[in-house]
Design a protein around this motif. Structure first.
Motif, PDB file in Angstrom:
ATOM      1  N   GLU A 164     -10.937  -3.004  -1.175  1.00 13.32           N
ATOM      2  CA  GLU A 164      -9.546  -3.445  -1.055  1.00 13.32           C
ATOM      3  C   GLU A 164      -9.541  -4.952  -0.808  1.00 13.32           C
ATOM      4  N   VAL A 165      -8.762  -5.685  -1.593  1.00 12.24           N
ATOM      5  CA  VAL A 165      -8.679  -7.136  -1.458  1.00 12.24           C
ATOM      6  C   VAL A 165      -7.266  -7.480  -0.988  1.00 12.24           C
ATOM      7  N   ILE A 166      -7.165  -8.080   0.194  1.00  8.52           N
ATOM      8  CA  ILE A 166      -5.877  -8.437   0.788  1.00  8.52           C
ATOM      9  C   ILE A 166      -5.760  -9.945   0.808  1.00  8.52           C
ATOM     10  N   THR A 167      -4.676 -10.474   0.231  1.00  9.98           N
ATOM     11  CA  THR A 167      -4.478 -11.928   0.232  1.00  9.98           C
ATOM     12  C   THR A 167      -3.729 -12.343   1.488  1.00  9.98           C
ATOM     13  N   ILE A 168      -4.201 -13.427   2.086  1.00 11.36           N
ATOM     14  CA  ILE A 168      -3.667 -13.933   3.353  1.00 11.36           C
ATOM     15  C   ILE A 168      -3.413 -15.422   3.201  1.00 11.36           C
ATOM     16  N   GLY A 169      -2.243 -15.847   3.644  1.00  9.56           N
ATOM     17  CA  GLY A 169      -1.893 -17.255   3.576  1.00  9.56           C
ATOM     18  C   GLY A 169      -0.941 -17.615   4.697  1.00  9.56           C
TER      19      GLY A 169
END
Length: 170
Positions: free
Chosen positions: A30-35
């Motif tokens: 699972e790839v979760i984008t965080i910004g």
């Protein structure tokens, strides 16, 4: 399977995000984008990719993730001015969790002050920064440090980078 935190914002290098993301998802991670802001649509510097940020840095804890991914482009330089992002990166290093970084990505590691004595590579123009941060710089397609940092130079090295990060999470 692993949950991979990906710190990213505008002007990321398109393929340095999309290719590793796609490979990680393909093998079941699972790839979760965080910004800085959830819901923001970050645009790649080549204009070929966009990504909607899944989570704000204010809403995440490094303990909830198994690995950290830092794509290159101008995104890492933009993110390293944000102390919340730098602290998040530092937490992965202190926990000895895998950190995957390519191209300009090591700029965030420089600001997190976690490179002293580590083996790393990067795009040529970041090499002096990582050396000044105390790292051992190698001009190779992929460098794997015993601490869990896996680094690569440029889009030309993406296949070797993808292979190394998938193997690290196997």
């Amino acid at each position: 399977m692993a949950k991979v935190a990906t710190v990213i914002t505008d002007l990321f290098e398109d393929i340095e995000f999309t290719s590793p993301r796609d490979v990680l998802i393909e093998v079941g991670h699972e790839v979760i984008t965080i910004g800085p802001e959830a819901g923001h649509t970050a645009k790649g510097k080549q204009g070929e990719a966009e990504v909607t940020i899944d989570k704000s840095i204010d809403d995440v804890k490094s303990a909830d993730y198994d690995a950290l991914f830092i794509p290159g482009g101008f995104s890492p330089d933009k993110l390293r001015k944000d102390d919340r992002i730098v602290d998040f990166v530092r937490e992965f290093a202190f926990a000895r969790k895998p950190i995957f970084t390519i191209c300009h990505g090591p700029q965030l590691l420089v600001n997190a002050d976690i490179l002293r004595g580590k083996d790393i590579t990067s795009v040529k123009q970041v090499a002096i920064d990582v050396k000044n941060a105390g790292a051992n710089f190698y001009d190779e397609e992929v460098v794997i440090d015993p601490s869990g940092i896996i680094s690569s130079r440029t889009p030309e090295d993406i296949d070797a980078f993808n292979k190394a990060i998938v193997e690290a999470l196997a």
